[in-house]
Design a protein around this motif. Structure first.
Motif, mmCIF file in Angstrom:
data_model
loop_
_atom_site.group_PDB
_atom_site.id
_atom_site.type_symbol
_atom_site.label_atom_id
_atom_site.label_comp_id
_atom_site.label_asym_id
_atom_site.label_seq_id
_atom_site.Cartn_x
_atom_site.Cartn_y
_atom_site.Cartn_z
ATOM 1 N N LEU A 141 2.277 -5.926 -23.573
ATOM 2 C CA LEU A 141 1.835 -4.917 -24.538
ATOM 3 C C LEU A 141 1.307 -5.578 -25.809
ATOM 4 C CD1 LEU A 141 1.584 -1.942 -25.377
ATOM 5 C CD2 LEU A 141 3.944 -2.066 -26.210
ATOM 6 N N PHE A 142 2.040 -6.553 -26.318
ATOM 7 C CA PHE A 142 1.583 -7.261 -27.517
ATOM 8 C C PHE A 142 0.289 -8.041 -27.257
ATOM 9 C CE2 PHE A 142 5.984 -6.774 -29.199
ATOM 10 C CZ PHE A 142 5.648 -6.225 -30.422
ATOM 11 N N SER A 143 0.160 -8.597 -26.061
ATOM 12 C CA SER A 143 -1.068 -9.327 -25.737
ATOM 13 C C SER A 143 -2.263 -8.376 -25.638
ATOM 14 C CB SER A 143 -0.898 -10.110 -24.434
ATOM 15 O OG SER A 143 -0.769 -9.242 -23.324
ATOM 16 N N LEU A 144 -2.039 -7.159 -25.140
ATOM 17 C CA LEU A 144 -3.107 -6.157 -25.080
ATOM 18 C C LEU A 144 -3.551 -5.758 -26.493
ATOM 19 C CD1 LEU A 144 -1.847 -3.776 -22.232
ATOM 20 C CD2 LEU A 144 -3.830 -5.297 -22.133
ATOM 21 N N ILE A 145 -2.573 -5.558 -27.371
ATOM 22 C CA ILE A 145 -2.887 -5.227 -28.758
ATOM 23 C C ILE A 145 -3.636 -6.383 -29.422
ATOM 24 C CG2 ILE A 145 -1.903 -4.702 -31.024
ATOM 25 C CD1 ILE A 145 0.435 -3.341 -29.544
ATOM 26 N N GLY A 146 -3.191 -7.611 -29.138
ATOM 27 C CA GLY A 146 -3.856 -8.782 -29.700
ATOM 28 C C GLY A 146 -5.293 -8.904 -29.235
ATOM 29 N N ALA A 147 -5.519 -8.632 -27.952
ATOM 30 C CA ALA A 147 -6.882 -8.692 -27.420
ATOM 31 C C ALA A 147 -7.776 -7.652 -28.074
ATOM 32 C CB ALA A 147 -6.856 -8.493 -25.903
ATOM 33 N N LEU A 148 -7.209 -6.469 -28.344
ATOM 34 C CA LEU A 148 -7.983 -5.388 -28.953
ATOM 35 C C LEU A 148 -8.337 -5.699 -30.400
ATOM 36 C CD1 LEU A 148 -9.117 -2.492 -28.659
ATOM 37 C CD2 LEU A 148 -6.883 -1.653 -29.426
ATOM 38 N N ILE A 149 -7.426 -6.380 -31.122
ATOM 39 C CA ILE A 149 -7.631 -6.612 -32.555
ATOM 40 C C ILE A 149 -8.375 -7.923 -32.826
ATOM 41 C CG2 ILE A 149 -6.461 -6.969 -34.764
ATOM 42 C CD1 ILE A 149 -4.203 -5.189 -33.733
ATOM 43 N N ILE A 150 -7.900 -9.009 -32.216
ATOM 44 C CA ILE A 150 -8.477 -10.328 -32.549
ATOM 45 C C ILE A 150 -9.036 -11.034 -31.312
ATOM 46 C CG2 ILE A 150 -6.968 -10.649 -34.540
ATOM 47 C CD1 ILE A 150 -5.230 -12.476 -32.756
ATOM 48 N N GLY A 151 -9.205 -10.296 -30.223
ATOM 49 C CA GLY A 151 -9.675 -10.908 -28.990
ATOM 50 C C GLY A 151 -11.136 -11.314 -29.039
ATOM 51 N N VAL A 152 -11.535 -12.070 -28.038
ATOM 52 C CA VAL A 152 -12.931 -12.507 -27.910
ATOM 53 C C VAL A 152 -13.781 -11.324 -27.454
ATOM 54 C CG1 VAL A 152 -14.502 -14.070 -26.704
ATOM 55 C CG2 VAL A 152 -12.201 -14.842 -27.341
ATOM 56 N N ALA A 153 -14.863 -11.056 -28.177
ATOM 57 C CA ALA A 153 -15.750 -9.939 -27.854
ATOM 58 C C ALA A 153 -16.877 -10.418 -26.957
ATOM 59 C CB ALA A 153 -16.320 -9.320 -29.122
#
Length: 352
Positions: free
Chosen positions: A69-81
């Motif tokens: 869950l935290f990794s999903l949130i991280g991808a959404l906020i600071i992930g590679v676009a």
């Protein structure tokens, strides 16, 4: 260590042969070395997971859920676009990881943990599984990744239909149907266009319908026995966009023809058969739910991806198991298969 079913491994190796042959034609230097590396690492994980008693994983189900869950949130906020979508997390700038792929495994394990609880009634199981399902589905949909969120939905619905009363599945169907008028407000314009193109690919043959039309042409050009690795011009000249991932099935169709496609489908059929056999072989609810969850995951992805390649399903970013290029999906597919083998091998062991 328990024995690994050789027939299952053979089915996967056959699929990998077709995958590598297609990637060889598409771009050998860019894809094949990485795909081989992904396979070796993933197969090693498969051996490890299949040798562990599946009952152990229920003790880590909540921890795994929270980490993903935290990794999903991280991808959404600071992930590679990439292509206006934030689905990936960069690891030291060396490679990227797609958390939504690992969320499939996490969901299956947490659902299995919920359904195993003997002190909860069906309504409580339905409520808890829904509350844990929604954060994953919403976050992945916002990335946006409609294809993976649909995989979540199918796993969720399938397990409810199998393990809970039919009234809960019926309720979900009614809710889903009631939301149809809201789709224009929920979906992004390109997602709506994909649905419209599904009904009529020729409405935009050079735009949103281009991928599907080129994929169908590539399939048809393969005819009975295919054009071979050297003669597959549509694949070699990149007429079909994203053919290394979403549309790799069309490359296999052009290279190996109808005969090759039949072999691929038979390999998939055996894998699904083995998963179903593992599910019915155990009386342990946790193990059975894992097997049925993996069955739902593979079945839905095969159905959607193969269907969109021949124009009978809308285009979504759903990879074809063991065929599409991608490290995260490769690892998840083999981990999922390892869990199923563990269920089959340890079905008669006592509870931990």
């Amino acid at each position: 260590m328990k024995r690994v079913p050789y027939s299952l491994v053979l089915s996967v190796i056959i699929l990998k042969f077709f995958s590598v042959s297609a990637l060889y034609v598409i771009n050998f230097i860019k894809f094949v070395p990485k795909e081989v590396a992904y396979f070796l690492v993933a197969f090693f994980l498969f051996i490890i997971v299949s040798s562990i008693n599946f009952r152990i994983f229920k003790f880590y189900s909540i921890l795994l859920y929270v980490l993903v869950l935290f990794s999903l949130i991280g991808a959404l906020i600071i992930g590679v676009a990439i292509n206006s979508s934030r689905r990936w997390i960069s690891i030291g700038g060396l490679f990227t990881v797609q958390p939504s792929e690992f969320a499939k495994i996490s969901l299956i394990i947490i659902f299995a943990w919920i359904y195993e609880h003997k002190t909860w009634n069906n309504f409580e199981k339905f409520l808890y599984s829904t509350l844990l399902f929604l954060p994953y589905a919403i976050i992945v949909f916002l990335q946006p990744d409609m294809g993976t969120s649909l995989v979540f939905v199918f796993i969720y619905f399938f397990l409810i239909a199998v393990f809970l009363h039919y009234k809960y599945a019926l309720t979900l169907v009614i809710i889903a149907l009631s939301l149809i008028p809201l789709l224009p407000k929920i979906l992004k314009p390109y997602q709506i266009e994909r649905i419209l193109v599904f009904f009529n690919p020729y409405r935009d043959p050079l735009g949103s319908g281009y991928n599907v039309l080129q994929s169908i042409i590539a399939f048809g050009s393969g005819k009975l026995i295919g054009k071979g690795i050297l003669g597959s011009t549509m694949t070699k000249l990149n007429f079909v966009p994203v053919q290394y991932a979403d549309f790799i099935f069309s490359a296999i169709g052009e290279i190996w023809g109808f005969v090759g496609i039949v072999v691929v489908l038979l390999s998939f059929a055996y894998i699904l058969y083995f998963i179903a056999k593992a599910a019915f072989s155990t009386k342990n609810i946790f193990g059975r739910a894992i097997a049925f969850g993996v069955f739902a995951m593979f079945f839905f992805q095969i159905l959607i991806n193969a269907g969109m390649n021949i124009g009978i399903m809308p285009v979504t970013g759903v990879p074809l198991p063991f065929l599409s290029f991608g490290g995260s999906s490769e690892l998840v597919n083999f981990i999922a298969l390892g869990l199923v083998v563990s269920v089959y091998n340890y079905k008669d062991e006592i509870n931990l």
